[in-house]
Design an enzyme around this catalytic site. Sequence first.
Site, PDB file in Angstrom:
ATOM      1  N   GLU A  82       0.830  -1.209   0.000  1.00 25.06           N
ATOM      2  CA  GLU A  82       0.000   0.000   0.000  1.00 25.06           C
ATOM      3  C   GLU A  82       0.864   1.258   0.000  1.00 25.06           C
ATOM      4  OE1 GLU A  82      -2.345   0.581   3.616  1.00 25.06           O
ATOM      5  OE2 GLU A  82      -1.037  -0.856   4.628  1.00 25.06           O
ATOM      6  N   ASP A 137      -8.713 -11.704   8.726  1.00 24.94           N
ATOM      7  CA  ASP A 137      -9.180 -12.985   9.273  1.00 24.94           C
ATOM      8  C   ASP A 137     -10.097 -12.676  10.441  1.00 24.94           C
ATOM      9  OD1 ASP A 137      -7.520 -13.369  11.996  1.00 24.94           O
ATOM     10  OD2 ASP A 137      -6.219 -12.453  10.488  1.00 24.94           O
TER      11      ASP A 137
END
Length: 229
Positions: A11, A197
């Site tokens: 990113e 997750d």
Amino acid sequence: MIGIIGAMQEEVDLLLSGLCDAVEMNRSGIRFHTGTLHGKPVVICKCGVGKVNAAVYTQVLIDRFNANKVIFTGVAGALDPELNIGDIVISTSCQQHDMDVTPLGFARGVIPFQEVSDWPADPELVAIAVEAGEKAAPGRCKKGKILSGDQFIADRDKVRELHETFGGACTEMEGAAVAQACAMNEVPYVVIRSMSDKADGSASVNFAEFTVEASNRSYAIVNEMLRKL
């Protein structure tokens, strides 16, 4: 100057690709990149893992680059059972879940002899982040409390306990340190986390593939925020 801290190199690389008048420099052993994005002066860096790294990076942004806003992005494990992998949490506040001085009579998460231990995010930055998040990932953006600790949480009982005790939406390892450093310097902040997750070892998504997806999403959100700031 807007300080942007990314947790993932992917990113950061996306942000750097659009940086105008870019200058790279090292401060306190950390690599920083200054320039402009959408005409806004920014300083970008990749954060190390853990609360100490996050606090140091944030303080350098403020002291040496005069950052007057801080945006932190990365991934986290979901605590709220309604969150799914790929959903985004925008911080309403951040707190350390591993601060525990209960033997001295303090509640878990409370830093002794300090007025605030749960640091509110800046309402304006939160609103802009939510708007940008809905544009990047419609219907998958939620505001919530982010918990931080120098632990990787992968136990279902611990997930349930953190959610019930603190009301946390997700857990990671840096946000509360960024929040505390910003609060101590009276600098507004917001943390943006993509769920990698469910913090219980049940993730079925290939993490390497998800990192690319999360990086693209984080970049899209920050890029859109800069248009509006």
